[in-house]
Design a protein around this motif. Structure first.
Motif, PDB file in Angstrom:
ATOM      1  N   UNK A 157       0.865  -1.179   0.000  1.00 48.33           N
ATOM      2  CA  UNK A 157       0.000   0.000   0.000  1.00 48.33           C
ATOM      3  C   UNK A 157       0.901   1.228   0.000  1.00 48.33           C
ATOM      4  N   UNK A 158       0.580   2.199  -0.853  1.00 44.05           N
ATOM      5  CA  UNK A 158       1.329   3.456  -0.905  1.00 44.05           C
ATOM      6  C   UNK A 158       0.488   4.542  -0.244  1.00 44.05           C
ATOM      7  N   UNK A 159       1.059   5.218   0.739  1.00 45.55           N
ATOM      8  CA  UNK A 159       0.393   6.356   1.371  1.00 45.55           C
ATOM      9  C   UNK A 159       1.133   7.613   0.923  1.00 45.55           C
ATOM     10  N   UNK A 160       0.433   8.460   0.193  1.00 44.05           N
ATOM     11  CA  UNK A 160       1.053   9.592  -0.493  1.00 44.05           C
ATOM     12  C   UNK A 160       0.477  10.907   0.007  1.00 44.05           C
ATOM     13  N   UNK A 161       1.362  11.879   0.228  1.00 41.29           N
ATOM     14  CA  UNK A 161       0.913  13.201   0.650  1.00 41.29           C
ATOM     15  C   UNK A 161       1.679  14.241  -0.165  1.00 41.29           C
ATOM     16  N   UNK A 181      -3.906   6.516 -14.559  1.00 36.80           N
ATOM     17  CA  UNK A 181      -3.385   5.974 -15.819  1.00 36.80           C
ATOM     18  C   UNK A 181      -2.628   4.670 -15.599  1.00 36.80           C
ATOM     19  N   UNK A 182      -1.943   4.568 -14.459  1.00 39.00           N
ATOM     20  CA  UNK A 182      -1.115   3.391 -14.189  1.00 39.00           C
ATOM     21  C   UNK A 182      -1.846   2.331 -13.367  1.00 39.00           C
ATOM     22  N   UNK A 183      -3.119   2.576 -13.081  1.00 41.41           N
ATOM     23  CA  UNK A 183      -3.910   1.562 -12.401  1.00 41.41           C
ATOM     24  C   UNK A 183      -3.704   1.476 -10.909  1.00 41.41           C
ATOM     25  N   UNK A 184      -3.288   2.582 -10.279  1.00 33.13           N
ATOM     26  CA  UNK A 184      -3.204   2.622  -8.819  1.00 33.13           C
ATOM     27  C   UNK A 184      -4.533   3.148  -8.280  1.00 33.13           C
ATOM     28  N   UNK A 185      -5.281   2.283  -7.643  1.00 30.80           N
ATOM     29  CA  UNK A 185      -6.610   2.651  -7.169  1.00 30.80           C
ATOM     30  C   UNK A 185      -6.533   3.332  -5.805  1.00 30.80           C
ATOM     31  N   UNK A 186      -7.253   4.437  -5.664  1.00 32.31           N
ATOM     32  CA  UNK A 186      -7.300   5.141  -4.390  1.00 32.31           C
ATOM     33  C   UNK A 186      -8.224   4.383  -3.439  1.00 32.31           C
ATOM     34  N   UNK A 187      -7.664   3.906  -2.341  1.00 32.11           N
ATOM     35  CA  UNK A 187      -8.435   3.135  -1.363  1.00 32.11           C
ATOM     36  C   UNK A 187      -9.050   4.015  -0.284  1.00 32.11           C
ATOM     37  N   UNK A 188      -8.372   5.112   0.023  1.00 26.18           N
ATOM     38  CA  UNK A 188      -8.834   5.981   1.107  1.00 26.18           C
ATOM     39  C   UNK A 188      -8.172   7.342   0.946  1.00 26.18           C
ATOM     40  N   UNK A 189      -8.856   8.393   1.381  1.00 25.21           N
ATOM     41  CA  UNK A 189      -8.291   9.732   1.340  1.00 25.21           C
ATOM     42  C   UNK A 189      -8.539  10.450   2.651  1.00 25.21           C
ATOM     43  N   UNK A 190      -7.767  11.496   2.900  1.00 22.36           N
ATOM     44  CA  UNK A 190      -7.922  12.256   4.139  1.00 22.36           C
ATOM     45  C   UNK A 190      -7.453  13.687   3.924  1.00 22.36           C
ATOM     46  N   UNK A 198      -3.982  13.658   1.600  1.00 17.85           N
ATOM     47  CA  UNK A 198      -3.220  12.412   1.517  1.00 17.85           C
ATOM     48  C   UNK A 198      -4.158  11.324   1.035  1.00 17.85           C
ATOM     49  N   UNK A 199      -3.588  10.309   0.401  1.00 17.68           N
ATOM     50  CA  UNK A 199      -4.408   9.188  -0.039  1.00 17.68           C
ATOM     51  C   UNK A 199      -3.587   7.910  -0.028  1.00 17.68           C
ATOM     52  N   UNK A 200      -4.289   6.814   0.204  1.00 17.50           N
ATOM     53  CA  UNK A 200      -3.685   5.485   0.196  1.00 17.50           C
ATOM     54  C   UNK A 200      -4.085   4.796  -1.097  1.00 17.50           C
ATOM     55  N   UNK A 201      -3.092   4.276  -1.831  1.00 15.84           N
ATOM     56  CA  UNK A 201      -3.364   3.655  -3.125  1.00 15.84           C
ATOM     57  C   UNK A 201      -2.658   2.308  -3.212  1.00 15.84           C
ATOM     58  N   UNK A 202      -3.229   1.434  -4.014  1.00 16.63           N
ATOM     59  CA  UNK A 202      -2.579   0.161  -4.323  1.00 16.63           C
ATOM     60  C   UNK A 202      -2.868  -0.178  -5.775  1.00 16.63           C
ATOM     61  N   UNK A 203      -2.023  -1.000  -6.349  1.00 13.95           N
ATOM     62  CA  UNK A 203      -2.114  -1.280  -7.779  1.00 13.95           C
ATOM     63  C   UNK A 203      -3.175  -2.327  -8.075  1.00 13.95           C
ATOM     64  N   UNK A 204      -4.080  -1.963  -8.975  1.00 14.31           N
ATOM     65  CA  UNK A 204      -5.036  -2.929  -9.512  1.00 14.31           C
ATOM     66  C   UNK A 204      -4.637  -3.344 -10.920  1.00 14.31           C
ATOM     67  N   UNK A 205      -3.741  -2.547 -11.523  1.00 18.14           N
ATOM     68  CA  UNK A 205      -3.290  -2.828 -12.878  1.00 18.14           C
ATOM     69  C   UNK A 205      -4.261  -2.405 -13.958  1.00 18.14           C
ATOM     70  N   UNK A 206      -5.382  -1.806 -13.552  1.00 13.78           N
ATOM     71  CA  UNK A 206      -6.420  -1.425 -14.515  1.00 13.78           C
ATOM     72  C   UNK A 206      -6.568   0.097 -14.523  1.00 13.78           C
TER      73      UNK A 206
END
Length: 221
Positions: A115-119, A133-142, A153-161
């Protein structure tokens, strides 16, 4: 007393409890340190590109009695992080950098199931576009607020889609959602007026600002 300001508290809130964290661009290592001291993290690693911040991190960890708990790495993004460490990591945090740099770090990173947590401090929408574009789905934001300034900030993980990004949907349940949208609307309006009144208006940037303004107004409904 927490080691973190509102911005970093927001970031830590997106890290699942019990995770092993790798903090990229750790600076003084406050985020991993607070995560361990509070019991939110089960383990932590930290890295920075420059020796100076790593020296500050070592001093901070020594003062907190954590110098043996959080290994530090001199690394450009994830490039010099040992594979054995990457295999343990469940969450990668990149906070306090521009969106363009975050995108570059992710693009140059080895394949990793985390899981990538990005700010991002800038280029938030551009980063969200790239993630989609790269298929990293946003799982949660704050959201966080410090005076008149908002942080995301948002937490993302790759779905590939790949998908079409939703800039604001992940924030709808945040108590700062409405004031944040109002602030963003005013900011984009001011930017749009500046673009339109320029001697040589940039049609592409004007269209982007208009589209973003439309997305904000739709989100406010």
């Amino acid at each position: 007393m927490s080691l973190l300001d509102a911005r970093l508290q927001m970031v830590l809130s997106l890290v699942p409890a019990g995770s092993v964290l790798l903090d990229i661009g750790t600076d003084h290592c406050r985020l991993p340190a607070e995560g361990l001291l509070s019991g939110r993290l089960s383990g932590a690693f930290a890295a920075d590109l420059r020796p100076g911040p790593l020296a500050a991190a070592r001093r901070q960890l020594a003062a907190l009695g954590l110098e043996q708990k959080i290994p530090l790495y001199l690394s450009n993004g994830l490039q010099s992080i040992p594979q054995a460490v990457l295999e343990k990591v469940q969450v990668i945090c990149i906070a306090g950098m521009g969106g363009e740099l975050i995108s570059m770090i992710m693009n140059d990173a080895p394949a990793i199931n985390a899981l990538w947590v990005l700010q991002p401090m800038s280029a938030v929408y551009e980063l969200l576009d790239t993630l989609a574009e790269k298929g990293y789905e946003v799982r949660q934001g704050a959201l966080a607020r410090d005076g008149d300034k908002f942080y995301r900030a948002f937490a993302v993980s790759s779905s590939g889609v790949p998908y079409r990004p939703d800039y604001f949907g992940m924030l709808q349940n945040d108590p700062l959602y409405s004031p944040y949208l109002l602030k963003e609307e005013h900011r984009i309006l001011a930017a749009l007026h500046g673009l339109q009144s320029a001697r040589s208006p940039d049609a592409g940037r004007i269209l982007q600002a208009q589209a973003l303004l439309g997305a904000i107004r739709k989100a406010k409904q």
